[in-house]
Scaffold this motif. Structure first.
Motif: not given
Length: 430
Positions: A143-156
């Protein structure tokens, strides 16, 4: 509603007394033979149960400390110390499942939300990253890996401030928010991965990116969210029914306790289950939601009633007991991996040092659905498991079992079809 020979039968069954036929308090039908399923006891089953108890006695087990209850829709079929509350180990998770489905619908998803309290410029969050937890009991590395990738896609890619954990956020079954936050911080920054994180990543689809979110600050915790935050994203858990399936397949104590705490604790679980099943309080005594410890006590009769309540809770949603409990011959991992029960039984196991328990449903040709509960007390739970499996094999030989639920059910398809990861919560049988 039960269909019998073309007639629709509505029955509200009282518990009555062992040895007597089940009593219908209200029955309605239309000019048809209702009782196609036998309503009398079965002497052959009585003999099988007696022989089982005799064998346990010959092995040195006290007959009075062995609880058994078998029941069909219309008859009591075998029992011993049926209404005595014994240490029940992980059969407690059946009560936790009942209370959870009374609290949330089967499709409920726990939502973990992520916020920023500063601007994002050139990949850098100038401020804090906040996590608002919502009791998700299965937020793990994947889950955390998926969230980390989503944060990257959000520009963070960088956070200049702290990681702030708010509310009920657990990760990898660690309910301490500071510990959970530290695990999350590690998971979203690929440069900080350990071997165990890399192993979890290896179970994800081959095209999954490696997240890169570096948090410069420390882990902070607080009770409530501050105002004026910028929402970043939400992460939803699996549906509740799928979470219960995972909890029960692996008998995961941490998941069970987190769900119990989300409902208000063991006392609420016991009260809710007692009310829904009309179970006397003396037959359901809980100290936690998992079953750890001998102070969690259930009667065999109460356990079978819980299964009946679960069937009623799940039926309107097109689900059955096999959607939240493991099925012998279908769910080959977890607590059933080394058992020798007949295929097609839907069961829950329970184990402590001096307790071996087993309960579930047997789909039979002659008697329809038969609910059973076995709670053995005494040393050497491996020996007790062997005797339980032998008892069920003898029952299967007497009543033809219908292994009608060996195909994947709706919750199995949810788990198998999850695009993000392969769920493998660690067994923690109690």
């Amino acid at each position: 509603m039960v269909k019998i020979l073309g007639a629709t039968v509505l029955a509200l069954l009282s518990w009555g007394n062992p040895g007597e036929p089940l009593v219908g308090q209200e029955v309605a039908w239309q000019e048809a033979k209702v009782f196609a399923v036998p309503t009398q006891a079965d002497p052959a089953i009585d003999k099988i149960v007696d022989n089982y108890l005799d064998r346990l006695e010959s092995l040195g087990y006290d007959r009075q400390r062995q609880g058994i209850w078998l029941q069909s829709e219309w008859a009591y079929l075998g029992y011993n110390q049926a209404n005595n509350a014994f240490p029940a180990a992980s059969l407690t998770k059946i009560a936790t499942s009942v209370a959870a489905l009374a609290t949330w619908p089967p499709d409920h998803r726990f939502t973990t939300r992520f916020y920023a309290d500063g601007p994002i410029t050139a990949g850098v969050l100038q401020g804090n990253l906040l996590i608002a937890g919502d009791h998700d009991p299965l937020f793990v590395w994947e889950e955390a890996i998926a969230v980390g990738n989503a944060l990257n896609r959000a520009g963070i890619r960088e956070v200049t401030g702290d990681l702030v954990v708010v509310g009920n956020f657990a990760m990898n079954f660690e309910a301490d928010p500071a510990v959970a936050g530290a695990l999350f911080k590690q998971a979203v920054d690929e440069s900080q991965w350990s071997a165990i994180v890399n192993k979890a990543f290896g179970d994800l689809p081959s095209n999954t990116p490696r997240p890169q979110v570096k948090v410069a600050g420390t882990i902070q915790t607080q009770a409530v969210l501050p105002p004026n935050l910028e929402p970043l994203l939400e992460h939803q858990s699996l549906p509740l029914a799928a979470l219960l399936k995972q909890m029960n397949i692996y008998s995961n104590n941490d998941m069970a306790e987190m769900l119990a705490q989300a409902m208000g604790g063991a006392a609420i679980v016991a009260q809710t289950t007692s009310r829904l099943g009309a179970i006397p309080a003396a037959e359901i005594q809980l100290q936690n939601g998992s079953g750890l410890g001998v102070d969690n006590r259930l009667s065999p009769r109460a356990v079978t009633k819980m299964y009946q309540v679960l069937a009623e809770q799940l039926q309107p949603h097109g689900l059955g007991i096999d959607d939240i409990f493991p099925v012998m011959g279908r769910d080959r991992q977890g607590t059933l991996e080394w058992r020798s029960m007949p295929q097609g039984l839907t069961v829950k196991t329970g184990t402590l040092n001096t307790v071996s328990a087993l309960a579930g449903i047997i789909p039979t040709q002659e008697r329809g659905t038969v609910w059973f509960a076995i709670i053995n007390n005494g040393p050497n739970f491996d020996r007790l498991r062997v005797e339980q499996d032998r008892l069920l094999q003898q029952i299967a030989e007497h009543w033809q079992i219908l292994p009608e639920n060996l195909n994947p059910g709706p919750m199995d398809k949810v788990l198998l079809g999850d695009p993000a990861r392969n769920l493998t919560p660690q067994p923690s049988e109690s």
